[in-house]
Design a protein around this motif. Structure first.
Motif, PDB file in Angstrom:
ATOM      1  N   VAL B   2       0.841  -1.189   0.000  1.00 13.83           N
ATOM      2  CA  VAL B   2       0.000   0.000   0.000  1.00 13.83           C
ATOM      3  C   VAL B   2       0.874   1.236   0.000  1.00 13.83           C
ATOM      4  O   VAL B   2       1.871   1.296   0.719  1.00 13.83           O
ATOM      5  CB  VAL B   2      -0.905   0.022   1.257  1.00 13.83           C
ATOM      6  CG1 VAL B   2      -1.670   1.328   1.342  1.00 13.83           C
ATOM      7  CG2 VAL B   2      -1.838  -1.158   1.252  1.00 13.83           C
ATOM      8  N   LYS B   3       0.502   2.205  -0.813  1.00 20.22           N
ATOM      9  CA  LYS B   3       1.255   3.450  -0.822  1.00 20.22           C
ATOM     10  C   LYS B   3       0.303   4.622  -0.644  1.00 20.22           C
ATOM     11  O   LYS B   3      -0.642   4.804  -1.420  1.00 20.22           O
ATOM     12  CB  LYS B   3       2.031   3.599  -2.118  1.00 20.22           C
ATOM     13  CG  LYS B   3       2.985   4.776  -2.078  1.00 20.22           C
ATOM     14  CD  LYS B   3       4.290   4.468  -2.757  1.00 20.22           C
ATOM     15  CE  LYS B   3       5.238   5.633  -2.563  1.00 20.22           C
ATOM     16  NZ  LYS B   3       6.588   5.351  -2.913  1.00 20.22           N
ATOM     17  N   VAL B   4       0.560   5.418   0.385  1.00 17.76           N
ATOM     18  CA  VAL B   4      -0.168   6.656   0.613  1.00 17.76           C
ATOM     19  C   VAL B   4       0.854   7.772   0.461  1.00 17.76           C
ATOM     20  O   VAL B   4       1.824   7.827   1.219  1.00 17.76           O
ATOM     21  CB  VAL B   4      -0.810   6.688   2.016  1.00 17.76           C
ATOM     22  CG1 VAL B   4      -1.554   7.996   2.216  1.00 17.76           C
ATOM     23  CG2 VAL B   4      -1.746   5.499   2.209  1.00 17.76           C
ATOM     24  N   THR B   5       0.632   8.625  -0.518  1.00 15.83           N
ATOM     25  CA  THR B   5       1.620   9.642  -0.848  1.00 15.83           C
ATOM     26  C   THR B   5       1.104  11.029  -0.530  1.00 15.83           C
ATOM     27  O   THR B   5       0.038  11.429  -0.994  1.00 15.83           O
ATOM     28  CB  THR B   5       1.979   9.564  -2.349  1.00 15.83           C
ATOM     29  OG1 THR B   5       2.447   8.249  -2.663  1.00 15.83           O
ATOM     30  CG2 THR B   5       3.064  10.565  -2.691  1.00 15.83           C
ATOM     31  N   GLN B   6       1.868  11.745   0.268  1.00 15.32           N
ATOM     32  CA  GLN B   6       1.559  13.138   0.559  1.00 15.32           C
ATOM     33  C   GLN B   6       2.558  13.976  -0.226  1.00 15.32           C
ATOM     34  O   GLN B   6       3.763  13.853  -0.029  1.00 15.32           O
ATOM     35  CB  GLN B   6       1.652  13.395   2.059  1.00 15.32           C
ATOM     36  CG  GLN B   6       0.603  12.617   2.832  1.00 15.32           C
ATOM     37  CD  GLN B   6       0.644  12.870   4.328  1.00 15.32           C
ATOM     38  OE1 GLN B   6       0.688  11.939   5.109  1.00 15.32           O
ATOM     39  NE2 GLN B   6       0.596  14.123   4.739  1.00 15.32           N
ATOM     40  N   SER B   7       2.046  14.805  -1.116  1.00 12.54           N
ATOM     41  CA  SER B   7       2.911  15.445  -2.095  1.00 12.54           C
ATOM     42  C   SER B   7       3.865  16.458  -1.484  1.00 12.54           C
ATOM     43  O   SER B   7       4.982  16.631  -1.959  1.00 12.54           O
ATOM     44  CB  SER B   7       2.074  16.110  -3.178  1.00 12.54           C
ATOM     45  OG  SER B   7       1.130  16.976  -2.589  1.00 12.54           O
ATOM     46  N   LEU B  21      -3.208  20.658   1.221  1.00 11.65           N
ATOM     47  CA  LEU B  21      -2.385  19.468   1.429  1.00 11.65           C
ATOM     48  C   LEU B  21      -3.027  18.331   0.648  1.00 11.65           C
ATOM     49  O   LEU B  21      -4.203  18.029   0.843  1.00 11.65           O
ATOM     50  CB  LEU B  21      -2.287  19.114   2.912  1.00 11.65           C
ATOM     51  CG  LEU B  21      -1.646  20.176   3.813  1.00 11.65           C
ATOM     52  CD1 LEU B  21      -1.636  19.692   5.257  1.00 11.65           C
ATOM     53  CD2 LEU B  21      -0.244  20.511   3.364  1.00 11.65           C
ATOM     54  N   GLU B  22      -2.221  17.722  -0.222  1.00 13.63           N
ATOM     55  CA  GLU B  22      -2.746  16.696  -1.111  1.00 13.63           C
ATOM     56  C   GLU B  22      -2.300  15.303  -0.679  1.00 13.63           C
ATOM     57  O   GLU B  22      -1.167  15.108  -0.232  1.00 13.63           O
ATOM     58  CB  GLU B  22      -2.261  16.944  -2.545  1.00 13.63           C
ATOM     59  CG  GLU B  22      -2.580  18.319  -3.091  1.00 13.63           C
ATOM     60  CD  GLU B  22      -4.044  18.473  -3.436  1.00 13.63           C
ATOM     61  OE1 GLU B  22      -4.498  19.613  -3.572  1.00 13.63           O
ATOM     62  OE2 GLU B  22      -4.749  17.455  -3.543  1.00 13.63           O
ATOM     63  N   LYS B  71     -11.636   8.964  -6.058  1.00 16.07           N
ATOM     64  CA  LYS B  71     -11.486   7.964  -5.010  1.00 16.07           C
ATOM     65  C   LYS B  71     -10.076   7.951  -4.424  1.00 16.07           C
ATOM     66  O   LYS B  71      -9.887   7.763  -3.226  1.00 16.07           O
ATOM     67  CB  LYS B  71     -11.825   6.580  -5.556  1.00 16.07           C
ATOM     68  CG  LYS B  71     -11.965   5.501  -4.505  1.00 16.07           C
ATOM     69  CD  LYS B  71     -12.405   4.196  -5.142  1.00 16.07           C
ATOM     70  CE  LYS B  71     -12.655   3.140  -4.073  1.00 16.07           C
ATOM     71  NZ  LYS B  71     -13.090   1.867  -4.676  1.00 16.07           N
ATOM     72  N   GLU B  72      -9.077   8.154  -5.271  1.00 16.22           N
ATOM     73  CA  GLU B  72      -7.706   8.007  -4.814  1.00 16.22           C
ATOM     74  C   GLU B  72      -7.134   9.262  -4.157  1.00 16.22           C
ATOM     75  O   GLU B  72      -6.042   9.225  -3.613  1.00 16.22           O
ATOM     76  CB  GLU B  72      -6.803   7.594  -5.994  1.00 16.22           C
ATOM     77  CG  GLU B  72      -6.620   8.661  -7.066  1.00 16.22           C
ATOM     78  CD  GLU B  72      -7.681   8.586  -8.152  1.00 16.22           C
ATOM     79  OE1 GLU B  72      -8.739   7.954  -7.928  1.00 16.22           O
ATOM     80  OE2 GLU B  72      -7.433   9.169  -9.232  1.00 16.22           O
ATOM     81  N   ARG B  73      -7.852  10.368  -4.211  1.00 13.22           N
ATOM     82  CA  ARG B  73      -7.286  11.638  -3.783  1.00 13.22           C
ATOM     83  C   ARG B  73      -8.137  12.294  -2.708  1.00 13.22           C
ATOM     84  O   ARG B  73      -9.355  12.421  -2.865  1.00 13.22           O
ATOM     85  CB  ARG B  73      -7.155  12.569  -4.983  1.00 13.22           C
ATOM     86  CG  ARG B  73      -6.401  13.859  -4.731  1.00 13.22           C
ATOM     87  CD  ARG B  73      -6.322  14.673  -6.026  1.00 13.22           C
ATOM     88  NE  ARG B  73      -5.571  13.961  -7.050  1.00 13.22           N
ATOM     89  CZ  ARG B  73      -4.275  14.088  -7.234  1.00 13.22           C
ATOM     90  NH1 ARG B  73      -3.563  14.889  -6.462  1.00 13.22           N
ATOM     91  NH2 ARG B  73      -3.671  13.412  -8.197  1.00 13.22           N
ATOM     92  N   LEU B  90      -1.050  14.096   8.815  1.00 15.12           N
ATOM     93  CA  LEU B  90      -0.932  12.730   8.318  1.00 15.12           C
ATOM     94  C   LEU B  90      -2.200  12.321   7.591  1.00 15.12           C
ATOM     95  O   LEU B  90      -3.305  12.452   8.113  1.00 15.12           O
ATOM     96  CB  LEU B  90      -0.689  11.757   9.480  1.00 15.12           C
ATOM     97  CG  LEU B  90       0.679  11.828  10.115  1.00 15.12           C
ATOM     98  CD1 LEU B  90       0.655  11.201  11.507  1.00 15.12           C
ATOM     99  CD2 LEU B  90       1.716  11.119   9.255  1.00 15.12           C
ATOM    100  N   CYS B  91      -2.007  11.811   6.390  1.00 11.11           N
ATOM    101  CA  CYS B  91      -3.101  11.249   5.613  1.00 11.11           C
ATOM    102  C   CYS B  91      -3.079   9.732   5.768  1.00 11.11           C
ATOM    103  O   CYS B  91      -2.004   9.136   5.931  1.00 11.11           O
ATOM    104  CB  CYS B  91      -2.933  11.637   4.149  1.00 11.11           C
ATOM    105  SG  CYS B  91      -4.163  10.930   3.040  1.00 11.11           S
TER     106      CYS B  91
END
Lengths: 110, 116
Positions: B2-7, B21-22, B71-73, B90-91
């Motif tokens: 799983v990858k959760v990416t905060q830009s 914050l994305e 859905k992904e964002r 934190l996302c």
């Protein structure tokens, strides 16, 4: 109201000195209890999920156990790289939201 | 994995600025969350979303809004940043729980926001 309390707040160990971290919880209808590891400046990294009393999970030097009121994270022969903050969190019947404890900061000295 | 990416990992903004914050996750998870983490206060839930265009307030929604168009964002918005919003954000994402099991929630690396 859900409550999660972790103890101790901070723990200093010598390398090889085994110990346990405690997570006490009060929640209506436990759906899952989660342990996370968090390194400074980073997000929590998932370690274990426990669902019911008596369950145990292991990963390398870590072993998580759970009763109806508390969970323990046992650390066997820790190494300096195990130094981190360990977070406990629960979800309950109402949904998937996590309620976190305050964390235990573990420092393992060589 | 799983990858959760905060830009944005580190941001410095001025008081009164609008801040975005994305967060993007790549596991097709329905649930997404925004937390803030402060010393001595632990992680506190700001907002969460169970589906596209859905949002629910968490424990500390004041001063924040969110947007979930895809859905992904999942975006966190500070309409007018204030110094007390200086924090680590934190996302996280997860699948809906199955029966009585709580599904694992995965976190991003965090975004450090300083408001001056």
């Amino acid at each position: 109201e859900d409550q999660v309390t972790q103890s101790p707040e901070a723990l200093r160990l010598q390398e090889g000195e085994s110990s346990s971290l405690n997570c006490s919880y009060t929640v209506s209808g436990l759906r899952g209890l989660f342990w996370y590891r968090q390194d400074p400046g980073k997000g929590p990294e998932f370690l274990f999920t426990l669902y019911s009393a008596g369950e145990e999970k292991e990963k390398e030097r870590l072993k998580a156990t759970i009763t109806k009121k508390e969970s323990f994270l046992h650390i066997t022969a820790p190494k300096p790289e195990d130094s981190a903050t360990y977070l406990c969190a629960v979800t309950h019947n109402a949904g998937n939201m996590l309620t976190f404890g305050g964390g235990t900061r573990l420092m393992v000295k060589p | 994995d799983v990858k959760v990416t905060q830009s944005s990992r580190y941001l410095v903004k001025r008081t009164g600025e609008k801040v975005f914050l994305e967060c993007v996750q790549d596991m097709d998870h329905e649930n997404m969350f925004w937390y803030r983490q402060d010393p001595g206060l632990g992680l506190r839930l700001i907002y969460f979303s169970y589906d596209v265009k859905m949002k629910e307030k968490g424990d500390i929604p004041e001063g924040y809004s969110v947007s979930r168009e895809k859905k992904e964002r999942f975006s966190l918005i500070l309409e007018s940043a204030s110094t007390n919003q200086t924090s680590m954000y934190l996302c996280a994402s997860s699948r809906p729980g199955q029966g009585h099991s709580g599904n694992t929630i995965y976190f991003g690396e965090g975004s450090w926001l300083t408001v001056v």
